[in-house]
Enzyme design. Structure first.
Site, PDB file in Angstrom:
ATOM      1  N   ASN A  73       0.849  -1.190   0.000  1.00 34.66           N
ATOM      2  CA  ASN A  73       0.000   0.000   0.000  1.00 34.66           C
ATOM      3  C   ASN A  73       0.883   1.237   0.000  1.00 34.66           C
ATOM      4  O   ASN A  73       0.414   2.340   0.223  1.00 34.66           O
ATOM      5  CB  ASN A  73      -0.918   0.024   1.234  1.00 34.66           C
ATOM      6  CG  ASN A  73      -2.199  -0.752   0.973  1.00 34.66           C
ATOM      7  OD1 ASN A  73      -2.703  -0.763  -0.149  1.00 34.66           O
ATOM      8  ND2 ASN A  73      -2.694  -1.416   1.993  1.00 34.66           N
ATOM      9  N   HIS A 101       4.603   5.314  -2.789  1.00 35.00           N
ATOM     10  CA  HIS A 101       5.912   5.606  -3.366  1.00 35.00           C
ATOM     11  C   HIS A 101       6.393   4.402  -4.192  1.00 35.00           C
ATOM     12  O   HIS A 101       6.831   4.540  -5.330  1.00 35.00           O
ATOM     13  CB  HIS A 101       6.876   5.926  -2.224  1.00 35.00           C
ATOM     14  CG  HIS A 101       8.282   6.086  -2.651  1.00 35.00           C
ATOM     15  ND1 HIS A 101       8.752   7.255  -3.194  1.00 35.00           N
ATOM     16  CD2 HIS A 101       9.317   5.220  -2.651  1.00 35.00           C
ATOM     17  CE1 HIS A 101      10.033   7.089  -3.501  1.00 35.00           C
ATOM     18  NE2 HIS A 101      10.395   5.861  -3.186  1.00 35.00           N
ATOM     19  N   LYS A 102       6.242   3.199  -3.605  1.00 34.13           N
ATOM     20  CA  LYS A 102       6.646   1.976  -4.321  1.00 34.13           C
ATOM     21  C   LYS A 102       5.777   1.758  -5.549  1.00 34.13           C
ATOM     22  O   LYS A 102       6.260   1.371  -6.610  1.00 34.13           O
ATOM     23  CB  LYS A 102       6.489   0.751  -3.410  1.00 34.13           C
ATOM     24  CG  LYS A 102       7.643   0.485  -2.484  1.00 34.13           C
ATOM     25  CD  LYS A 102       7.464  -0.913  -1.885  1.00 34.13           C
ATOM     26  CE  LYS A 102       8.473  -1.206  -0.818  1.00 34.13           C
ATOM     27  NZ  LYS A 102       8.279  -2.527  -0.223  1.00 34.13           N
ATOM     28  N   ASP A 152      10.519  -8.016  -1.063  1.00 35.34           N
ATOM     29  CA  ASP A 152      11.044  -7.853   0.286  1.00 35.34           C
ATOM     30  C   ASP A 152      12.480  -7.359   0.138  1.00 35.34           C
ATOM     31  O   ASP A 152      13.240  -7.884  -0.682  1.00 35.34           O
ATOM     32  CB  ASP A 152      10.982  -9.171   1.054  1.00 35.34           C
ATOM     33  CG  ASP A 152      11.144  -8.940   2.549  1.00 35.34           C
ATOM     34  OD1 ASP A 152      10.584  -7.952   3.064  1.00 35.34           O
ATOM     35  OD2 ASP A 152      11.839  -9.725   3.214  1.00 35.34           O
ATOM     36  N   PHE A 182      14.141   7.185   2.549  1.00 29.17           N
ATOM     37  CA  PHE A 182      13.595   6.631   3.791  1.00 29.17           C
ATOM     38  C   PHE A 182      14.589   5.593   4.314  1.00 29.17           C
ATOM     39  O   PHE A 182      15.640   5.367   3.713  1.00 29.17           O
ATOM     40  CB  PHE A 182      12.216   5.988   3.534  1.00 29.17           C
ATOM     41  CG  PHE A 182      12.300   4.676   2.791  1.00 29.17           C
ATOM     42  CD1 PHE A 182      12.587   4.651   1.433  1.00 29.17           C
ATOM     43  CD2 PHE A 182      12.128   3.455   3.448  1.00 29.17           C
ATOM     44  CE1 PHE A 182      12.679   3.441   0.744  1.00 29.17           C
ATOM     45  CE2 PHE A 182      12.222   2.242   2.766  1.00 29.17           C
ATOM     46  CZ  PHE A 182      12.503   2.248   1.409  1.00 29.17           C
ATOM     47  N   TYR A 230      17.397   3.460   5.694  1.00 27.06           N
ATOM     48  CA  TYR A 230      18.829   3.678   5.915  1.00 27.06           C
ATOM     49  C   TYR A 230      19.470   4.593   4.859  1.00 27.06           C
ATOM     50  O   TYR A 230      20.694   4.682   4.804  1.00 27.06           O
ATOM     51  CB  TYR A 230      19.551   2.319   5.899  1.00 27.06           C
ATOM     52  CG  TYR A 230      19.106   1.378   6.994  1.00 27.06           C
ATOM     53  CD1 TYR A 230      19.750   1.357   8.233  1.00 27.06           C
ATOM     54  CD2 TYR A 230      18.032   0.511   6.799  1.00 27.06           C
ATOM     55  CE1 TYR A 230      19.348   0.486   9.236  1.00 27.06           C
ATOM     56  CE2 TYR A 230      17.620  -0.360   7.804  1.00 27.06           C
ATOM     57  CZ  TYR A 230      18.273  -0.367   9.013  1.00 27.06           C
ATOM     58  OH  TYR A 230      17.872  -1.222  10.022  1.00 27.06           O
TER      59      TYR A 230
HETATM   60  P1  IMP Z   1      10.749  -3.352   2.451  1.00 34.77           P
HETATM   61  O1  IMP Z   1      10.814  -4.836   2.367  1.00 34.77           O
HETATM   62  O2  IMP Z   1      10.927  -2.681   1.124  1.00 34.77           O
HETATM   63  O3  IMP Z   1       9.539  -2.863   3.189  1.00 34.77           O
HETATM   64  O4  IMP Z   1      12.010  -2.889   3.303  1.00 34.77           O
HETATM   65  C1  IMP Z   1      12.251  -3.335   4.635  1.00 34.77           C
HETATM   66  C2  IMP Z   1      13.214  -2.388   5.331  1.00 34.77           C
HETATM   67  O5  IMP Z   1      14.490  -2.404   4.663  1.00 34.77           O
HETATM   68  C3  IMP Z   1      12.791  -0.926   5.336  1.00 34.77           C
HETATM   69  O6  IMP Z   1      11.939  -0.641   6.418  1.00 34.77           O
HETATM   70  C4  IMP Z   1      14.135  -0.220   5.462  1.00 34.77           C
HETATM   71  O7  IMP Z   1      14.585  -0.243   6.782  1.00 34.77           O
HETATM   72  C5  IMP Z   1      15.057  -1.091   4.627  1.00 34.77           C
HETATM   73  N1  IMP Z   1      15.079  -0.636   3.214  1.00 34.77           N
HETATM   74  C6  IMP Z   1      14.582  -1.290   2.132  1.00 34.77           C
HETATM   75  N2  IMP Z   1      14.759  -0.581   1.002  1.00 34.77           N
HETATM   76  C7  IMP Z   1      15.381   0.561   1.382  1.00 34.77           C
HETATM   77  C8  IMP Z   1      15.830   1.709   0.655  1.00 34.77           C
HETATM   78  O8  IMP Z   1      15.686   1.847  -0.579  1.00 34.77           O
HETATM   79  N3  IMP Z   1      16.429   2.657   1.393  1.00 34.77           N
HETATM   80  C9  IMP Z   1      16.611   2.566   2.735  1.00 34.77           C
HETATM   81  N4  IMP Z   1      16.203   1.544   3.456  1.00 34.77           N
HETATM   82  C10 IMP Z   1      15.583   0.527   2.784  1.00 34.77           C
END
Ligand code: IMP
Length: 191
Positions: free
Chosen positions: A8, A11-12, A68, A149, A151
């Site tokens: 949801n 941005h993604k 993920d 966002f 890191y």
């Molecule tokens: P997700 O699986 O894309 O929701 O990412 C899980 C977690 O990995 C996020 O909450 C961030 O802590 C980190 N993360 C994933 N992609 C990025 C990015 O592009 N920049 C910074 N942190 C990221």
């Protein structure tokens, strides 16, 4: 053709929409009326991406995909990895996560790291295919920049002087781990 994206996060969705062939209509979890919080209980990116995609496929019988991602740091045996979002204990507290990472690397000279995305696609017939995106880089000694966002303020991709958070979104989205995985997926869909 309808294609469910297990997110949801607007941005993604915008980032992915821009990269997929136009015949695909992306549906978010909200679009299909899915309010469940699909838990990420696996210990690999592949496992978590599959969990979400499989859940949606079984429930909605439509092609779907899930991604993920996380940060992997060499000196920390590739942690935080699948625990990236909750590294410091509280899910999604990016400031605390970054503080913990800086502390963990205090005094260390090897600051090599990579962001990784695994995308799992389940097609109309229930077949799974995985796509990977990796971007290598290094961890800074302090937070730099206000964009992005997670890191982003701590990560400088190889070949650049700026952190992800110091780049504009277009610049980051051209080279990011997520973009790389989605581009592979888009090429697969266009075959
Ligand atoms: P997700 O699986 O894309 O929701 O990412 C899980 C977690 O990995 C996020 O909450 C961030 O802590 C980190 N993360 C994933 N992609 C990025 C990015 O592009 N920049 C910074 N942190 C990221």
């Amino acid at each position: 053709m309808d294609l469910i994206f297990a997110t949801n996060n607007n941005h993604k969705i915008e980032e992915v929409k821009a990269l997929l062939p136009v015949i695909y209509k992306l549906l978010s979890l909200k679009d299909i009326g899915c309010n469940e919080d699909i838990e990420e209980t696996a210990d690999t990116f592949e496992g978590n991406a599959l969990l979400k995609a499989r859940y949606l496929y079984e429930k909605y019988h439509l092609p779907c995909f899930s991604d993920d991602s996380g940060l992997e740091v060499m000196e920390l045996n590739w942690a935080p990895g699948v625990f990236s979002a909750r590294y410091a204990g509280e899910h999604g507290n990016h400031e605390k996560n970054m503080d913990k990472l800086l502390q963990s690397l205090d005094g260390k000279t090897n600051r090599a790291a990579r962001f990784r995305t695994v995308l799992c696609y389940i097609d109309t017939n229930g077949n799974e295919t995985y796509f990977n995106g990796i971007i290598n880089g290094t961890i800074t000694h302090e937070k730099r920049g206000s964009g992005g966002f997670g890191y982003d303020p701590l990560f400088i991709p190889d070949g650049y002087q700026k952190t992800f958070a110091e780049m504009n979104p277009e610049e980051k989205n051209l080279i990011s781990h997520r973009a790389l995985a989605v581009k592979e997926f888009a090429a697969f869909l266009s075959r």
